[in-house]
Every structure is written in structure tokens, then in C-alpha cells.
Design an enzyme around this catalytic site. Sequence first.
Site, PDB file in Angstrom:
ATOM      1  CG  ASP A 211      -2.325   0.559   0.882  1.00 18.38           C
ATOM      2  OD1 ASP A 211      -2.380   1.608   0.214  1.00 18.38           O
ATOM      3  OD2 ASP A 211      -3.333  -0.040   1.287  1.00 18.38           O
ATOM      4  CG  PHE A 238      -1.424  -1.391  -6.505  1.00 17.51           C
ATOM      5  CD1 PHE A 238      -2.404  -0.871  -7.334  1.00 17.51           C
ATOM      6  CD2 PHE A 238      -1.744  -1.628  -5.177  1.00 17.51           C
ATOM      7  CE1 PHE A 238      -3.672  -0.594  -6.859  1.00 17.51           C
ATOM      8  CE2 PHE A 238      -3.021  -1.358  -4.689  1.00 17.51           C
ATOM      9  CZ  PHE A 238      -3.989  -0.838  -5.534  1.00 17.51           C
ATOM     10  CG  HIS A 256     -15.319  -1.628  -5.290  1.00 16.48           C
ATOM     11  ND1 HIS A 256     -16.268  -1.716  -4.294  1.00 16.48           N
ATOM     12  CD2 HIS A 256     -14.215  -1.112  -4.693  1.00 16.48           C
ATOM     13  CE1 HIS A 256     -15.766  -1.270  -3.160  1.00 16.48           C
ATOM     14  NE2 HIS A 256     -14.529  -0.898  -3.372  1.00 16.48           N
TER      15      HIS A 256
END
Length: 346
Positions: A211, A238, A256
Site C-alpha cells: 500500500d 501498484f 470496484h
Amino acid sequence: MSSTEDLDYPQIILQYSSGFLVSKVMFTACELGVFDLLLESGEPLSSDAIAVRLGTSTTGMERLLDACVGLKLLTVELTQEGALYRNTEISNIYLTKSSPKSQYHIMMYYSDTVYLCWHYLADAVREGRNQYERAFGISSKDPFGAMYRSEEEMLKFMAGQNSVWSICGRDVLAAFDLSPFSHIYDLGGGGGALAQECVSLYPNSTVTIYDLSEVVQMAKEQFVPPEEHRIAFHEGDFFNDSIPEAELYILSKILHDWDDDKCRQLLAKVYKACKPGGGVLLVESLLNEDKSGPLETQLYSMNMLVQTEGKERTATEYSKLLEAAGFGEVQVKRTGKLYDAVLGRK
């Protein structure tokens, strides 16, 4: 089966139109500490006593407590001394801060942040983009820059996501047997609740949380105990940085957030990094193939409109994204809970 004539449509419409009142009552009781106080007291309390100890008006507190009784979040007993209130089991488990399954943090995130974006839902529908600029006066071009606009907001969001995985994490991780995968990367793993569930369920695995650097630092300081040596961290973006090799990649509530092009871009990078025989696990709330439901997922998709660049999708849509990136043997498992699992293999 009831005919359409049996349905009281005016009543249904009224219930729908007042639905936000229900959530606001629950959020307010959480914010003021009603459920925490009643748990700590160990005995039922009057509305006057609760008002005094929480520093509120007596009239306002009495109405709030009675509404919570109506919502089955509190019970009330009439005695010679007056009405006495206590928590229901549901409130003790899910609405008190000290409970391992507490949903307090996600409640506060919805109350303080999501509600403000939803105020501009009509604008989001007209424009097809998130509403951070109107809600908070900040750029909407970088959704996570907006979500993480302060350390306080980041902590609130991460704690909220952790609370979700405390009740849903095991369901999605057990949907498939992941024990063959010993080296796992949790992309966008945030506060690490899903990673902790993973190493608990699969003790021979190690999970690396990948992250942003500020998120990793917060996770280390606030959420993941230093003695948990099966969880490691990797700082990076990423989309723009390299993704290290692993046997399994978990993308929980990641795709999503983004449109199809960005999803394909990310999955192509994951496929390239993935060891042969490895795979990717998508954790998402799946729409029915005709998009007729579930209602919760339809509402989540509206939330993606006001807060992100993405949307909720059907199992077929996720399968096509995986296949376009090169993954095969795609399997779908519906958990019967809020989130489902899709597994693709390399």
C-alpha cells in the site's frame, strides 16, 4: 405469493424516503457513546442519567433512546422509578467500540464522510464523477488523495475497512482453499485486518501488505502488532511501481474503485508478476447478472459513483477482466454475505 394489489405502495415509498433517518439515529447514538455507556454501566439506566453522563439535553436523549428501542438497538423496561434502557445483544456486539466485531468506525466514516458526498448524488448522476470537490472543496481527480486528505481521515477510513473484515473476512478467505499459496500479497491491504484473518486461517502462509507509504506507516503504528511476523509490508503505488513476484495476490474491494481500463492495467501487471500456477483472488460485492440486485450491491455501486472512479460489477464482468489479463480457470463463489470471491489462475 402476494399480488401487486396486496402491496401498500404508499407505505413502502414513505419507508424508503425516510430510510436515511434510520441510519442517522444509529450513527448519532454511536457518536454520542450511548451503547458504550450502557455496556460499561453493567446495568440499565434512565434517560436522565444517560443525558447527564453524556452531556446532552434530557429531551433530545429521551427521543434518541426511544428511536433506538424502535430499531431494536435498545430495550426499555418501565419501573416505578421510570423507564430504564439497556443494550440489545446486537448493539453490544456490533455498536460498542470495545467489541472485536465493532462496526463503530465504519459507522463514523459513513456519517462524517460518505453522507456529505451523497448529498450531491444528483450531481454525480448528471456528471458521472465523484463529488469530493463539492463536498469538501478538494480535487476529485485523485479519489484516494481525497479520501486520505488528512491523517484523521486516513485513520477513520482504515479503521472502518478493518471493522468490515472483522465480520466478513473469514467468509471470503474460506470461499476457496488457499492453503497451497504460501506467499501472498494483499494489494491495497490498508489496515491489515484481512491479512490477519488470512494468516489466522492459513497459518503456513505469509502475507505482504502492499500500500501507499503513509498507509503502511499507519498500519504499522495503529493496527498490525509488531509480533505478527507472518505479515510484512511493501510501500508503493501498484499502478505506478513494480509489483513483486508472489503465488497469490488478493485484491479486496480494489477493482470496484476503478474503471475498466484501470482494472485491466492493474490485472495485467499482477499477471506478469504472478508465479506460474499462482493466482489472484478478487473480493467484491457481486451484482446479479441482470443487475437486478442485490440491493446492497446496487447501493454500493451508487457509492462508487459519488466517491471513486469505479462501480460494482457482475461475476461475468470480473471474469472477463481477469481473462483479458491472461488469467484462466476463473471460479466464482458467492458467500451469501456482503462480499463474494472470484479466483483466477495463471
